[in-house]
Design an enzyme around this catalytic site. Structure first.
Site, PDB file in Angstrom:
ATOM      1  N   GLU A  59       0.794  -0.720  -0.063  1.00 43.93           N
ATOM      2  CA  GLU A  59      -0.327  -0.041  -0.551  1.00 43.93           C
ATOM      3  C   GLU A  59       1.161   1.365   0.259  1.00 43.93           C
ATOM      4  O   GLU A  59       0.486   2.114  -0.424  1.00 43.93           O
ATOM      5  CB  GLU A  59      -1.342   0.200   0.983  1.00 43.93           C
ATOM      6  CG  GLU A  59      -1.843  -1.081   1.312  1.00 43.93           C
ATOM      7  CD  GLU A  59      -1.742  -2.518   1.526  1.00 43.93           C
ATOM      8  OE1 GLU A  59      -0.976  -2.696   1.701  1.00 43.93           O
ATOM      9  OE2 GLU A  59      -3.043  -3.226   1.104  1.00 43.93           O
ATOM     10  N   HIS A  64     -10.659  -5.428  10.762  1.00 40.54           N
ATOM     11  CA  HIS A  64     -10.463  -4.956   9.232  1.00 40.54           C
ATOM     12  C   HIS A  64     -12.119  -4.382   8.854  1.00 40.54           C
ATOM     13  O   HIS A  64     -12.411  -4.711   8.325  1.00 40.54           O
ATOM     14  CB  HIS A  64     -11.044  -6.683   8.134  1.00 40.54           C
ATOM     15  CG  HIS A  64      -9.814  -7.179   8.014  1.00 40.54           C
ATOM     16  ND1 HIS A  64      -8.206  -7.048   8.484  1.00 40.54           N
ATOM     17  CD2 HIS A  64      -9.457  -7.313   6.301  1.00 40.54           C
ATOM     18  CE1 HIS A  64      -7.338  -7.716   7.484  1.00 40.54           C
ATOM     19  NE2 HIS A  64      -8.166  -8.408   6.181  1.00 40.54           N
TER      20      HIS A  64
HETATM   21  C1  LIG Z   1      -1.940  -5.636   3.893  1.00 42.88           C
HETATM   22  C2  LIG Z   1      -3.072  -5.671   3.426  1.00 42.88           C
HETATM   23  N1  LIG Z   1      -3.288  -5.562   2.000  1.00 42.88           N
HETATM   24  C3  LIG Z   1      -4.255  -6.142   1.676  1.00 42.88           C
HETATM   25  C4  LIG Z   1      -5.052  -7.281   2.318  1.00 42.88           C
HETATM   26  C5  LIG Z   1      -6.393  -8.040   2.055  1.00 42.88           C
HETATM   27  N2  LIG Z   1      -5.920  -9.651   1.187  1.00 42.88           N
HETATM   28  C6  LIG Z   1      -6.141 -10.827   2.263  1.00 42.88           C
HETATM   29  S1  LIG Z   1      -4.883 -11.666   1.754  1.00 42.88           S
HETATM   30  C7  LIG Z   1      -4.265 -11.388   0.586  1.00 42.88           C
HETATM   31  C8  LIG Z   1      -3.802 -12.128  -0.413  1.00 42.88           C
HETATM   32  C9  LIG Z   1      -2.753 -12.578   0.415  1.00 42.88           C
HETATM   33  O1  LIG Z   1      -1.373 -13.018  -0.943  1.00 42.88           O
HETATM   34  P1  LIG Z   1      -0.893 -14.577  -0.268  1.00 42.88           P
HETATM   35  O2  LIG Z   1      -0.079 -13.732   0.997  1.00 42.88           O
HETATM   36  O3  LIG Z   1       0.206 -15.241  -1.708  1.00 42.88           O
HETATM   37  O4  LIG Z   1      -0.984 -15.525   0.794  1.00 42.88           O
HETATM   38  P2  LIG Z   1      -1.970 -16.727   0.311  1.00 42.88           P
HETATM   39  O5  LIG Z   1      -3.495 -15.476   0.869  1.00 42.88           O
HETATM   40  O6  LIG Z   1      -1.659 -17.142  -0.915  1.00 42.88           O
HETATM   41  O7  LIG Z   1      -2.000 -17.687   0.756  1.00 42.88           O
HETATM   42  C10 LIG Z   1      -4.933  -9.941   0.261  1.00 42.88           C
HETATM   43  C11 LIG Z   1      -4.442  -8.804  -0.633  1.00 42.88           C
HETATM   44  C12 LIG Z   1      -4.667  -7.218   3.282  1.00 42.88           C
HETATM   45  N3  LIG Z   1      -5.284  -8.411   4.690  1.00 42.88           N
HETATM   46  N4  LIG Z   1      -3.674  -7.027   4.407  1.00 42.88           N
END
Ligand SMILES: Cc1ncc(C[n+]2csc(CCOP(=O)(O)OP(=O)(O)O)c2C)c(N)n1
Ligand SMILES: Cc1ncc(C[n+]2csc(CCOP(=O)(O)OP(=O)(O)O)c2C)c(N)n1
Ligand SMILES: [Mg+2]
Ligand SMILES: [Mg+2]
Lengths: 331, 349, 331, 349
Positions: free
Chosen positions: D86, D154
């Site tokens: 972000e 959240h």
């Molecule tokens: C700082 C932040 N930005 C965005 C989000 C929304 N979000 C939740 S999970 C996610 C994807 C995470 O991907 P990854 O780290 O690859 O984990 P995976 O879900 O694939 O196990 C996002 C963008 C968040 N929770 N926190």
């Protein structure tokens, strides 16, 4: 992804009950997730629900290498971690239902499970936010000269966040005993890695901090266990942090709301061929480490355990409204 | 400049000797900076698990020289020079606190807390509640508000923001006595605490109690009794307000001055009590007026003491402009004694 | 630090007036800084004052490789960048004095100089905060298909900040034309690199993003110019970002308030031997690229220019208080 | 769920045909989500330099499905799926804006804006002033407030914080009409704008004007005329307040409801005017009560209309607790119609 050979050596050195325990845990997680998806559909679970189906071998293999004094912090896709480290399935399901008997008394929900008896300090929902926390846990272990490690599990997407880099740099400078375990399932929510990461292997990023790293087949529970054991050894010998990149795949959507418009059915179908549960089951049978019957028995026992867990969650009561202001501050 | 650790020890020795001679040493006067130094040293001596982490707090001695000499004294293990990574620093401190240590973080200035605010608000402040009260992250974050031709990004003060956050305790002491007592309580407490100093009052001197004392992290304090108008402020603003009150007294206007001291939880009752006597209130702060903490105090007091108010509650704050560098403009942005006096008189008009 | 051979080739290919211009710029910065330290002592300059003395060759050599359409953003130690890219010394000094005739009308001060005629979008005071901004400038150049690059100058300390990593990753994924120039002067304020960075060479961190990187002798103005030219060529050919690590040293304190308790006199004395100004002066004489007299003339001209700059700043007026609310919002 | 781009185009075509048939189409009703989609599409069609950047806004379609189909339509150049960074995203957008582009950032939820707050507050909001007005960073940051068993990290809403910052414009529309008009103005404007949506109102329908229209980023709006009590709110709170007003009307209590719409600059005059008529005010918000925006509105209104107030200004906000996951507890945290009704009645007690 270069698929490593199943760690056959381990298959021969581990006792049968240990092998079966690994199988049982993967099985437990799989059924737990299937049933929680169903409970979500019934409206008993709210908010986000991030299923771990397809990635079970990562949590089970890695966490199996942790001892009673080690610590764990993870991201929000955490049902598998909680179950693998020994949290009661009933308490976990109750948490998903938002009941007082849940692992955080219904306060945290699915993304914030915990199991303090084993120093599992919880799942965290701010992507990468828990990675500096892991470095701090490692600092505490080093400061108090404890013979223990802190394991931190996160996804490929979080390696693009600044918090990840600040945490790895500090961990390396301080040489603290932290195992950084990246679950590379190729996607961050609905975005494929190539659009958001300059490098294909997230472990490449550990090089910026001179942290030893290895890539492991995350669908192979024994390979994960072996790698994690190496990592624990490395950390406990005072050599500083260690990085493991587990190549894996999420069989279900990111959360229950996922339209899955970003990957096609064929890809998902193909990857389902690498089902860690089936791979390990076949491996056990093939190498005569277990009888069909024993495994079926485990499957059944797990089914029953989850059924009881759901019943427990159902029968548990919601938090008492009069306690709503509790726990905002300590005593 | 700050005294060295030796000066500090010297001062303590003197005081102890004085005490030994039976002579009351209640009048031991030290600077705000030394009060902080004493609190840190005493707590580090008391508890092995207390350690310091921050940018340039070691060899450099801290940008406001609060920790000078501590690294020589306690070593790099307990006085950690951190990388420029505010988010990581606070996150690591949160983890260390969960692991049983007692981290005392120094964020060079409160402006940089913006980079760490996710760890402060979404982690430190929430962990105890989010995990059902089973564990917590009692991290103490020291930082400094202030200004002085430092430009737009280095002259802010966000205490009002942090006062919005459940789970966090926020203190902003104006005297050496409060600074020492609050910091010791914060380090021993079980909650995350944002401890906000002010770069322009480190050299202020004040009387502090002898020996080991702590002050509970709550409650405003009446610094000056008065009958005509109540002035509520904190940190440097409280000192400014005392000065204004003195000048107003000469003009026959008798102000009651309240130092809020703790900004979360906010002690509205003490202000409301005072207003029930004076029927008038002026809040003084250095933040931009809109959505500064003065807004909360005004809103809450009119709820508590509506029928006692004889005039609108006045708010004195900064002009709503990013801080300019030019000296002549900066002087116009930050409220001074004259603005406070004018606001008080307006409530009497 | 492995000292590279002075770029003798360039010494022979460049026209004399170009060589003398490089000398003049370094000289201008050196004198400007010496005099501003003096003006600070007189109380005409307030707040922070970060001197660039000892690092002149980095700015002069690198910025000399930029064309009229290229962009520049830097950190707060920015007097040298402003002067090297052509800002009027009088306007810069006036800014330090907080006068309306300054480069930002007295609003920004020493840390926020700018020179928009050459798209120098300013110095920034939040460490690493301007690095993502540089990536964004590069994105704009690529988006509008301009044949130009954005150069971003920052210190070794900022490579430990998350913003640096988020910015480099995005720049590499998008392949935008950004030159990341790290001035490694071994210290971040009062902290030596080894206590805060896991790696000694900050350029190692560029590897995490597959960004080509090179280490250059920052005390050698021609070596800097050569490296920057390579970087510009690379970026303009559409190959994406480029990373330069300039090894240099700060002869004076971090700011005027610096007690310099973190490094000993001997070290500073030793490093003063690598004075970029003297090295280049000797080089020019040694290789008969200039007469003693010509250089003395330049020295004198620079002295006079700075004297006029101070006079201009002195005579300029402070911003009109009635304009204090201007520029908070655009029109 | 959101309509696809085709549905959107279809709706527009219908409206145009209707207009062509001379039939007034002022009653074209669309959802809040589609209003945003129309604004984005129209501005992207109007100006080549408008582009979108955010996490999962491409193939995934945006976590609240606002941008679905846009990447197929405009390509990866103009609809960029960003890494989870972000701070970097907003910083890159600031740079792109300085470079002449018109970035429209989507921060998935306002909770994550904490990670970008340094770029929003210390860069985007200050650049124009800090550099003497010579250039600026007109970046539009779309983000969503909201809740729904999402847990402590959240479920927050920090609009009050951003309303504190000079140089920034903050809007939080409650209707499709405002959403479209404000977003188009924000994209064309010369200032950084924080555009806050709400996850629970994307499907709300409302009438919007035909064709290309913009709305100035200022001014509250009276949504309901009343004589007894003024209720001031914004976003979902304004809708909640309308509902409460209807119910109160049946009980003979006639409320005037004001939708603040724009939170910086804050239109206090409109509220004060109303209070001069009703003599009573209740502010309704979803933030924690202490230091929520309601504090500023209450403080400012008592300054503007002190002599007209017959009762303390009431503030309705969330309980001061990190949001719990459990459904039954969450319901108690966020104020509902009943809390608004109770607060209104209290000002009449
Ligand atoms: C700082 C932040 N930005 C965005 C989000 C929304 N979000 C939740 S999970 C996610 C994807 C995470 O991907 P990854 O780290 O690859 O984990 P995976 O879900 O694939 O196990 C996002 C963008 C968040 N929770 N926190
Ligand atoms: C985010 C942030 N943290 C801390 C500071 C205080 N600070 C200003 S300069 C500086 C050191 C920067 O070192 P480096 O990046 O190596 O640049 P140098 O001064 O050596 O050229 C620090 C810590 C700041 N301005 N911003
Ligand atoms: Mg992933
Ligand atoms: Mg440096």
């Amino acid at each position: 992804m270069a698929k490593a050979e199943p760690a056959v050596r381990l298959l021969d050195t581990l006792e049968q009950d240990e092998l079966l325990e690994l199988y049982r845990q993967m099985c437990l997680i799989r059924r737990f997730e299937e049933r929680s998806a169903e409970q979500y559909a019934y409206g008993k679970i709210g908010g986000f629900l991030h299923l771990y189906i397809g990635e079970e071998a990562v949590a089970v293999g890695a966490i199996h290498a942790l001892g009673p004094n080690d610590h764990l912090v993870t991201h929000y896709r955490d049902h598998g971690y909680a179950l693998a480290i020994g949290a009661d399935a009933g308490a976990v399901m109750a948490e998903l239902f938002g009941k007082e008997t849940g692992t955080t008394k219904g306060r945290g929900g699915s993304m914030h499970l915990t199991h303090i008896e084993r120093q599992f300090w919880g799942g965290y929902a701010i992507v990468a936010g828990h990675i500096p926390i892991a470095t701090g846990l490692g600092l505490a272990l080093q400061y108090q000269e404890q013979d223990a490690v802190a394991m931190c599990i996160f996804g490929d997407g979080s390696t693009n966040a600044g918090a990840f880099h600040e945490a790895l740099n500090m961990a390396a400078v301080w040489k603290v005993p932290v195992i950084f375990l990246c679950e590379n399932n190729l996607y961050a929510m609905g975005t494929a890695w190539e659009y958001v990461s300059a490098v294909q292997q997230m472990s490449t990023k550990a090089r910026a901090y001179d942290i030893p790293a290895e890539i492991v087949d995350g669908q192979d529970v024994l390979a994960m266990y072996e790698a994690a054991r190496r990592a624990v050894e490395h950390c406990k010998s005072g050599k500083g942090p260690y990085f493991i990149e587990a190549m894996t795949y999420r069989f279900r959507g990111h959360s229950m709301a996922d339209p899955e418009t970003y990957r096609d059915k064929e890809e998902v179908e193909a990857r389902r061929g690498d089902d860690p549960l089936i791979l390990f089951r076949d491996q056990l049978l093939e190498h005569n480490k277990a009888e069909q019957a024993q495994l079926d028995e485990i499957d059944q026992a797990v089914e029953d355990e989850i059924e009881r867990a759901i019943q427990f969650a159902d029968e548990s009561s919601f938090p008492d409204p009069s306690t709503i202001h509790d726990h905002v501050y300590g005593e | 400049m700050a005294s060295t650790l030796e000066d500090l020890k010297e001062a303590q020795r003197e005081a102890e000797e004085a005490a030994a001679r039976g002579q009351t040493s209640g009048d031991r006067e030290i600077t705000y900076r030394d009060a902080l130094r004493e609190a840190i040293v005493e707590e580090m001596e008391r508890d092995e698990n207390v350690f310091l982490i921050g940018e340039d707090i070691g060899a450099y001695g801290g940008s406001y020289v609060v920790t000078r000499g501590f690294q020589e004294q306690y070593g790099r293990k307990r006085v950690i020079d951190a990388p420029i990574a505010e988010l990581g620093i606070v996150g690591a401190a949160v983890g260390a606190a969960m692991g049983g240590l007692r981290p005392v973080v120094e964020l060079m200035t409160i402006n940089f807390s913006l980079l760490a605010i996710d760890q402060i608000v979404n982690h430190a402040a929430k962990i105890h509640y989010m995990f059902g009260g089973q564990f917590s992250a009692p991290v103490v974050i020291r930082t400094a508000s202030g200004w002085g031709q430092l430009g737009a990004t280095h002259s802010q003060t966000f205490e009002g923001w942090f006062a919005h956050v459940p789970g966090l305790r926020v203190v902003m002491p104006s005297t050496p006595k409060d600074a020492k007592g609050f910091l010791k309580s914060a380090i021993r407490g079980s909650d995350p605490v944002l401890f906000i100093e002010h770069s322009l009052i480190y050299r202020n001197r004040g009387v502090i109690p002898e020996g080991d004392y702590t002050l509970p992290l709550e409650g405003a304090e009446v610094r000056r009794d008065g009958t005509d108008v109540t002035i509520a402020s904190w940190s440097r603003g409280a000192i400014l307000s005392m000065g204004a009150a003195e000048e107003l007294a000469e003009q026959g206007i008798n102000c009651e001055v309240i130092d809020m001291r703790v900004l979360r939880p906010l002690d509205i009752a003490t202000v409301a009590e005072s207003v029930k006597k004076t029927n008038r209130l002026v809040v003084v702060e250095e933040s931009w007026r809109t959505m500064g903490l003065g807004a909360e105090i005004a809103a809450a007091v009119q709820e508590e003491a509506f029928d006692f108010l004889d005039a609108p509650i006045g708010r004195v704050g900064s002009l709503e402009v990013p801080m300019p560098y030019a000296r002549n403009l900066e002087r116009l942005i930050i409220p001074g004694k004259d603005e406070v006096i004018a606001a008080v008189k307006q409530t009497l008009a």
